[in-house]
Design an enzyme around this catalytic site. Structure first.
Site, PDB file in Angstrom:
ATOM      1  N   HIS A  44     -90.762 -91.049  43.387  1.00 51.79           N
ATOM      2  CA  HIS A  44     -89.231 -90.598  44.249  1.00 51.79           C
ATOM      3  C   HIS A  44     -89.205 -89.383  45.802  1.00 51.79           C
ATOM      4  CE1 HIS A  44     -87.457 -91.844  40.443  1.00 51.79           C
ATOM      5  NE2 HIS A  44     -86.884 -92.990  41.022  1.00 51.79           N
ATOM      6  N   LYS A 156     -95.437 -99.124  41.695  1.00 57.53           N
ATOM      7  CA  LYS A 156     -95.592 -99.144  40.446  1.00 57.53           C
ATOM      8  C   LYS A 156     -95.112 -99.899  40.096  1.00 57.53           C
ATOM      9  CE  LYS A 156     -93.494 -96.873  37.176  1.00 57.53           C
ATOM     10  NZ  LYS A 156     -93.048 -97.794  36.529  1.00 57.53           N
ATOM     11  N   ASP A 157     -93.670-100.837  40.608  1.00 59.03           N
ATOM     12  CA  ASP A 157     -92.699-101.774  39.851  1.00 59.03           C
ATOM     13  C   ASP A 157     -93.231-102.946  40.923  1.00 59.03           C
ATOM     14  OD1 ASP A 157     -90.909 -99.950  38.119  1.00 59.03           O
ATOM     15  OD2 ASP A 157     -90.276 -99.468  39.773  1.00 59.03           O
ATOM     16  N   GLN A 160     -91.277-106.108  41.345  1.00 64.77           N
ATOM     17  CA  GLN A 160     -90.029-105.679  41.481  1.00 64.77           C
ATOM     18  C   GLN A 160     -90.096-105.990  43.338  1.00 64.77           C
ATOM     19  OE1 GLN A 160     -86.798-102.751  40.978  1.00 64.77           O
ATOM     20  NE2 GLN A 160     -88.420-101.286  41.830  1.00 64.77           N
ATOM     21  N   VAL A 183     -97.552 -92.757  42.394  1.00 66.30           N
ATOM     22  CA  VAL A 183     -97.626 -91.437  42.211  1.00 66.30           C
ATOM     23  C   VAL A 183     -98.294 -91.689  40.705  1.00 66.30           C
ATOM     24  CG1 VAL A 183     -96.908 -89.296  42.514  1.00 66.30           C
ATOM     25  CG2 VAL A 183     -96.130 -91.194  44.267  1.00 66.30           C
ATOM     26  N   LEU A 191     -96.181 -91.623  37.349  1.00 68.55           N
ATOM     27  CA  LEU A 191     -94.919 -91.475  37.543  1.00 68.55           C
ATOM     28  C   LEU A 191     -94.065 -91.940  36.995  1.00 68.55           C
ATOM     29  CD1 LEU A 191     -95.324 -88.526  39.349  1.00 68.55           C
ATOM     30  CD2 LEU A 191     -95.865 -88.135  37.462  1.00 68.55           C
ATOM     31  N   SER A 193     -89.534 -92.748  35.280  1.00 75.45           N
ATOM     32  CA  SER A 193     -88.270 -91.479  34.930  1.00 75.45           C
ATOM     33  C   SER A 193     -88.528 -92.047  33.426  1.00 75.45           C
ATOM     34  CB  SER A 193     -87.038 -92.747  35.217  1.00 75.45           C
ATOM     35  OG  SER A 193     -87.392 -92.412  36.624  1.00 75.45           O
TER      36      SER A 193
HETATM   37  O1  PAF Z   1     -86.937 -98.971  40.321  1.00 78.07           O
HETATM   38  C1  PAF Z   1     -85.696 -98.977  40.700  1.00 78.07           C
HETATM   39  O2  PAF Z   1     -85.510 -97.890  40.745  1.00 78.07           O
HETATM   40  C2  PAF Z   1     -84.682 -99.968  40.532  1.00 78.07           C
HETATM   41  O3  PAF Z   1     -85.113-100.807  40.159  1.00 78.07           O
HETATM   42  C3  PAF Z   1     -84.268-100.384  42.068  1.00 78.07           C
HETATM   43  C4  PAF Z   1     -84.790-100.928  43.050  1.00 78.07           C
HETATM   44  C5  PAF Z   1     -82.810 -98.417  42.363  1.00 78.07           C
HETATM   45  C6  PAF Z   1     -82.566-101.191  41.483  1.00 78.07           C
HETATM   46  O4  PAF Z   1     -81.678-100.298  41.252  1.00 78.07           O
END
Ligand code: PAF
Length: 290
Positions: A44, A156-157, A160, A183, A191, A193
């Site tokens: 992040h 990474k996502d 999405q 990262v 990395l 959460s």
């Molecule tokens: O990747 C994330 O942390 C979440 O999917 C996001 C983009 C903040 C939407 O809730």
């Protein structure tokens, strides 16, 4: 230094965040936005750092979005530490944190959802029904509240990222989606959460995802082009580490996310695996010319 000065002001309501962004926007500033669910880490921080370099005013949202979790997923136990998260935002020189209550984003009686078809089939979409609808719904709402010029998303996502890019293009939302590289820890673990849930031995097992991606790239470098053969290499890597259970491995075109039978250009290899109860994802764009 008193703890209070190490944190950024956290705004909770839609009128407050709109008011905070109004002045820099009126002055012609570029507004950068980093949407997050908290549990902030160096991945992040890299998004914030990029936003800081490219924008005049940086907003970070911290909102654990109930709409993107399935009934048996980790919504209630998802890491929540607003003090630590806002301290990280301050270190990365963000200007403001927006951490709304659920009712601020989903007011009672709301009926609107945003859904992208096609790109949400397969990969994570096959195993997390409704997940991407939750992601696009919250992103559309957050974009509409913050009205950023640019929003920063990690690769990474990957699915999405592509789904949000498509939504923004289709709805002609006036912002740029900026993809940022994954990262990794020194040993290659991406990395996330959710890494916070891993015991030391689970963390070792979690390295299987990165090992599988690298083994697949090595096979491609040696000349493998057949998707089935490459996926066999991936499955073999997981067979060697029973503590990591592969959920899917898919080869897709990195732009269209269409399935790929033969590698004849850069190709996305996307994985999801369980280590104990923890679901992890990772990906690599395989390079035939590497
Ligand atoms: O990747 C994330 O942390 C979440 O999917 C996001 C983009 C903040 C939407 O809730």
């Amino acid at each position: 230094v008193p703890a209070a000065t190490q944190r950024l002001a956290v705004l909770r309501t839609v009128p407050d965040i709109r008011a905070a962004v109004a002045a820099p926007r009126a002055a012609g500033g570029r507004i950068g936005f980093v949407p997050t669910m908290g549990g902030l880490h160096a991945g992040h921080a890299s998004l914030m750092c990029r936003a800081r370099a490219e924008c005049d005013f940086v907003v970070v949202s911290i909102f654990v979005n109930p709409a993107q979790f399935g009934p048996r997923e980790d919504y209630t136990k998802y890491p929540r530490d607003l003090d630590a998260d806002s301290a990280l935002c301050k270190r990365e020189c963000a200007d403001v944190v927006f951490a709304p209550e659920v009712e601020a984003i989903y007011p009672p009686g709301d009926k609107t959802r945003v859904e992208v078809a096609g790109l949400t089939d397969g990969m994570c979409g096959a195993f997390r029904p409704g997940h991407f609808r939750g992601v696009t719904t919250v992103c559309a709402r957050l974009f509409n509240i913050v009205l950023p010029d640019a929003a920063y998303f990690g690769e990474k996502d990957y699915q999405q990222l592509k789904v949000v890019e498509r939504m923004v293009a289709d709805l002609q939302m006036p912002l740029a989606i900026i993809p940022c590289p994954t990262v990794r820890d020194d040993d290659g673990l991406a990395l996330s959460s959710r890494n916070a849930y891993l015991s030391p031995s689970d963390r070792q097992a979690a390295l299987t995802l990165w090992r599988a991606l690298q083994t697949a790239q090595a096979a491609v470098t040696r000349g493998a082009r057949d998707a089935a053969a490459i996926l066999k290499v991936v499955h073999g890597t997981f067979t060697a580490e029973p503590a990591a259970r592969l959920q899917y491995a898919e080869l897709r075109n990195p732009e269209t996310l269409q399935s790929v039978e033969r590698i004849d250009g850069p190709t996305l290899l996307a994985l999801a695996a369980f280590v104990g109860e923890v679901r992890l994802i990772d990906n690599l764009v395989l390079q035939p010319d590497a």
